[in-house]
Design a protein around this motif. Structure first.
Motif, short mmCIF file in Angstrom:
data_model
loop_
_atom_site.label_atom_id
_atom_site.label_comp_id
_atom_site.label_asym_id
_atom_site.label_seq_id
_atom_site.Cartn_x
_atom_site.Cartn_y
_atom_site.Cartn_z
N ARG A 1 0.85 -1.19 0.00
CA ARG A 1 0.00 0.00 0.00
C ARG A 1 0.88 1.23 0.00
NH1 ARG A 1 -4.49 -0.60 4.56
NH2 ARG A 1 -2.54 -1.13 5.55
N SER B 1 1.52 5.17 0.52
CA SER B 1 1.07 6.38 1.20
C SER B 1 1.78 7.54 0.52
CB SER B 1 1.42 6.34 2.69
OG SER B 1 0.78 5.26 3.32
N GLY C 1 1.75 11.88 -0.32
CA GLY C 1 1.26 13.25 -0.18
C GLY C 1 1.68 14.02 -1.42
N GLN D 1 -1.98 18.63 -0.27
CA GLN D 1 -3.12 17.81 0.15
C GLN D 1 -2.69 16.78 1.19
OE1 GLN D 1 -4.60 16.10 -3.50
NE2 GLN D 1 -3.36 14.28 -3.31
N GLU D 2 -3.67 16.25 1.92
CA GLU D 2 -3.38 15.23 2.91
C GLU D 2 -2.86 13.96 2.24
OE1 GLU D 2 -7.67 13.11 3.58
OE2 GLU D 2 -7.46 15.15 4.37
N ILE D 3 -2.26 13.08 3.02
CA ILE D 3 -1.72 11.83 2.49
C ILE D 3 -2.87 10.91 2.11
CG2 ILE D 3 -0.43 9.75 3.11
CD1 ILE D 3 1.36 11.58 4.81
N HIS D 4 -2.78 10.34 0.91
CA HIS D 4 -3.75 9.36 0.42
C HIS D 4 -3.06 8.01 0.35
CE1 HIS D 4 -6.03 12.83 -1.73
NE2 HIS D 4 -6.45 12.67 -0.48
N GLU D 5 -3.85 6.95 0.45
CA GLU D 5 -3.30 5.59 0.36
C GLU D 5 -3.90 4.86 -0.83
OE1 GLU D 5 -3.50 3.46 4.03
OE2 GLU D 5 -1.95 4.74 4.90
N TYR D 6 -3.04 4.07 -1.49
CA TYR D 6 -3.45 3.34 -2.68
C TYR D 6 -2.96 1.90 -2.59
CZ TYR D 6 -4.42 8.00 -4.35
OH TYR D 6 -4.91 9.27 -4.47
N THR E 1 -3.32 -0.25 -8.44
CA THR E 1 -3.68 1.15 -8.69
C THR E 1 -2.61 1.82 -9.54
OG1 THR E 1 -4.79 1.27 -6.55
CG2 THR E 1 -4.23 3.35 -7.60
#
Length: 104
Positions: A55, A57, A59, A63-68, A72
């Motif tokens: 996964r 993580s 940034g 913007q805030e940190i997103h997880e993928y 993806t």
């Protein structure tokens, strides 16, 4: 032989492999364990990032940190501030393509 073959390592240790670097694109294979990643930087081209396992993580800009998760594909524009990390126990594996190839 017309084609040229390139191999990716099958490692679980931290790796940043420059698999293919030519005038058209840069193709990188990256592996990060928990707590590892890239230094914060600005993208020097359009970046196409595929999560192969684990996964991601990330940034981008402010913007805030997103997880993928694995499977993806992210498209990140030129000159975007990037903070790429693995904060999870599972090994993170990425394919990163920069196109067009950065000039410097």
């Amino acid at each position: 032989m017309i084609e040229k073959e390139y191999k990716l390592s099958g490692t679980n240790k931290k790796a940043i492999e420059k698999v293919l670097f030519d005038e058209n694109l840069h193709y990188l294979h990256m592996v990060f364990n928990k707590g590892e990643g890239l230094p914060e930087h600005f993208s020097n081209s359009n970046v196409y990032m595929t999560v192969i396992r684990g996964r991601l993580s990330i940034g981008l800009d402010e913007q805030e940190i997103h997880e993928y998760e694995a499977g993806t594909l992210l498209k990140i524009p030129f000159q975007t501030k990037m903070n790429v990390r693995n904060v999870h126990d599972e090994t993170l594996e990425l394919i990163v393509v920069k196109a067009p190839a950065p000039k410097s």
